[in-house]
Design a protein around this motif. Structure first.
Motif, short mmCIF file in Angstrom:
data_model
loop_
_atom_site.label_atom_id
_atom_site.label_comp_id
_atom_site.label_asym_id
_atom_site.label_seq_id
_atom_site.Cartn_x
_atom_site.Cartn_y
_atom_site.Cartn_z
N HIS A 261 0.88 -1.17 0.00
CA HIS A 261 0.00 0.00 0.00
C HIS A 261 0.92 1.21 0.00
O HIS A 261 1.74 1.39 0.90
N ASP A 262 0.79 2.06 -1.01
CA ASP A 262 1.72 3.18 -1.16
C ASP A 262 1.54 4.25 -0.09
O ASP A 262 2.52 4.87 0.35
N ARG A 263 0.30 4.48 0.34
CA ARG A 263 0.04 5.58 1.27
C ARG A 263 -1.00 5.15 2.32
O ARG A 263 -2.08 5.73 2.40
N PRO A 264 -0.70 4.16 3.13
CA PRO A 264 -1.68 3.69 4.11
C PRO A 264 -1.88 4.68 5.25
O PRO A 264 -0.93 5.36 5.66
N ALA A 265 -3.09 4.74 5.77
CA ALA A 265 -3.36 5.60 6.92
C ALA A 265 -2.58 5.11 8.13
O ALA A 265 -2.06 5.91 8.91
N ASP A 266 -2.49 3.81 8.29
CA ASP A 266 -1.72 3.21 9.38
C ASP A 266 -0.94 2.03 8.79
O ASP A 266 -1.51 0.97 8.51
N PRO A 267 0.35 2.20 8.55
CA PRO A 267 1.11 1.18 7.83
C PRO A 267 1.06 -0.21 8.43
O PRO A 267 0.92 -1.20 7.71
N PHE A 268 1.16 -0.33 9.76
CA PHE A 268 1.22 -1.66 10.34
C PHE A 268 -0.14 -2.34 10.39
O PHE A 268 -0.24 -3.56 10.22
N ARG A 269 -1.19 -1.60 10.61
CA ARG A 269 -2.51 -2.22 10.48
C ARG A 269 -2.74 -2.63 9.03
O ARG A 269 -3.35 -3.66 8.76
N SER A 270 -2.25 -1.83 8.10
CA SER A 270 -2.42 -2.15 6.68
C SER A 270 -1.72 -3.46 6.33
O SER A 270 -2.32 -4.35 5.70
N VAL A 271 -0.46 -3.62 6.73
CA VAL A 271 0.25 -4.85 6.36
C VAL A 271 -0.29 -6.07 7.10
O VAL A 271 -0.27 -7.19 6.58
N ALA A 272 -0.82 -5.85 8.32
CA ALA A 272 -1.43 -6.96 9.05
C ALA A 272 -2.72 -7.42 8.37
O ALA A 272 -2.95 -8.62 8.18
N PHE A 273 -3.55 -6.47 8.01
CA PHE A 273 -4.80 -6.79 7.32
C PHE A 273 -4.50 -7.49 5.99
O PHE A 273 -5.11 -8.52 5.66
N SER A 274 -3.55 -6.95 5.24
CA SER A 274 -3.22 -7.53 3.94
C SER A 274 -2.62 -8.92 4.08
O SER A 274 -2.84 -9.79 3.23
N HIS A 275 -1.86 -9.16 5.15
CA HIS A 275 -1.32 -10.49 5.36
C HIS A 275 -2.43 -11.51 5.54
O HIS A 275 -2.42 -12.60 4.95
N TYR A 276 -3.41 -11.16 6.36
CA TYR A 276 -4.53 -12.07 6.62
C TYR A 276 -5.25 -12.40 5.32
O TYR A 276 -5.56 -13.56 5.03
N ALA A 277 -5.50 -11.37 4.51
CA ALA A 277 -6.21 -11.58 3.24
C ALA A 277 -5.36 -12.35 2.24
O ALA A 277 -5.83 -13.29 1.59
N LEU A 278 -4.09 -11.97 2.12
CA LEU A 278 -3.23 -12.61 1.13
C LEU A 278 -2.98 -14.07 1.48
O LEU A 278 -2.92 -14.94 0.60
N ARG A 279 -2.85 -14.34 2.78
CA ARG A 279 -2.69 -15.74 3.20
C ARG A 279 -3.89 -16.57 2.75
O ARG A 279 -3.74 -17.69 2.26
N SER A 280 -5.09 -16.02 2.93
CA SER A 280 -6.30 -16.74 2.50
C SER A 280 -6.33 -16.92 1.00
O SER A 280 -6.71 -17.99 0.49
N ILE A 281 -5.94 -15.90 0.26
CA ILE A 281 -5.93 -15.98 -1.20
C ILE A 281 -4.95 -17.05 -1.68
O ILE A 281 -5.28 -17.87 -2.55
N LEU A 282 -3.76 -17.06 -1.12
CA LEU A 282 -2.74 -18.00 -1.57
C LEU A 282 -3.03 -19.42 -1.10
O LEU A 282 -2.62 -20.38 -1.76
N ASP A 283 -3.73 -19.56 0.02
CA ASP A 283 -4.12 -20.90 0.48
C ASP A 283 -5.16 -21.50 -0.45
O ASP A 283 -5.28 -22.71 -0.54
#
Length: 283
Positions: A261-283
């Motif tokens: 995310h190039d300009r997240p409001a909160d970078p660490f919440r952004s990467v945590a949220f994206s990890h959860y989603a991406l893990r599900s997508i790749l699984d």
């Protein structure tokens, strides 16, 4: 689509401490994958660049605490490549690729290749061109040659060069599309491509259509989502069909998938949220 993120504000230092302890709610390490699984969630560290500038070690520790196993660098923040490699080993991370200084790649590709090898990367990636560097097709032809020279310099180390897109490479110049020029004039034996799904769609193209141009050359991907207004949002909070695209045979060569995310409001919440989603997508 996943639900919206919770409270968009979080103290970065508190998050670093919590993530390092592995207690970020809902975002702990993924289960152990079998040997047949080729892809696992990665993150482009540009998303947390402010934290990297403040404390590289603590940021990498936090990223590992969220559950990421792969990271992609966009600068070492005054750390040497060997220091970076040691930190990655310390926190159980791999860094298959890094975005590198395009001007050093142009003027001294051997140095770029050597530093990438020291850090333990597999790919050195040209990631952006300034507006004045891409005014003509001839400009893109020159950058294709830069990528070829970088690939030649990488080859003795067993590494490869790659090119990462934004939207401007898909804007025609006269009768030609710059991205077509880059694909045609870079040497397949030396140069691969990292496809940014968001920027492809932002440019008005379909990701599958671009992948179909040369499926074997797309080995890395930036996985960032698009909201209904066309803005960047967290993975799983937008409209891009990542699961469908990545399951398509044209995406079979993609081995590394980085949330960004190039300009997240909160970078660490952004990467945590994206990890959860991406893990599900790749699984």
């Amino acid at each position: 689509m996943l639900g919206p993120m919770s409270d968009p504000t979080v103290n970065r230092r508190e998050f670093l401490a919590a993530a390092a302890a592995g207690v970020v709610a809902g975002c702990g390490p993924a289960g152990t994958a079998g040997p047949a699984v080729r892809r696992q969630p990665g993150v482009q560290l540009y998303t947390v660049r402010d934290a990297m500038a403040e404390d590289v070690a603590a940021t990498l520790q936090a990223i590992a605490g969220i559950g990421y196993k792969e990271v992609e660098f966009a600068g070492y923040f005054d750390r040497s490549p060997l220091e970076i490699r040691a930190l990655l080993e310390r926190f159980g991370l791999a860094a298959p690729s890094a975005h590198i200084d395009r001007h050093v790649a142009r003027d001294d590709p051997a140095t770029v290749a050597g530093r990438a090898a020291e850090a333990g990367h597999d790919y050195a990636i040209i990631a952006w061109l300034a507006p004045e560097e891409r005014t003509s097709i001839a400009d893109y032809q020159r950058w294709a040659e830069v990528a070829n020279r970088l690939g030649e310099a990488c080859r003795p180390y067993g590494l490869r060069a790659a090119y990462h897109n934004h939207e401007f490479e898909f804007e025609p110049i006269g009768s030609r599309v710059p991205y077509d020029v880059l694909l045609a004039e870079t040497e397949p034996s030396l140069v691969d491509f990292e496809l940014d799904f968001y920027w492809v769609q932002k440019a008005g193209h379909e990701v599958r259509d671009v992948l179909a141009l040369a499926p074997e050359r797309f080995v890395l991907a930036h996985i960032k989502d698009m909201d209904t207004d066309g803005n960047i949002t967290e993975v799983g909070a937008g409209t891009i069909d990542f699961a469908g695209i990545l399951a398509d045979p044209v995406a079979a060569s993609i081995r590394h998938c980085y949330a960004e995310h190039d300009r997240p409001a909160d970078p660490f919440r952004s990467v945590a949220f994206s990890h959860y989603a991406l893990r599900s997508i790749l699984d």
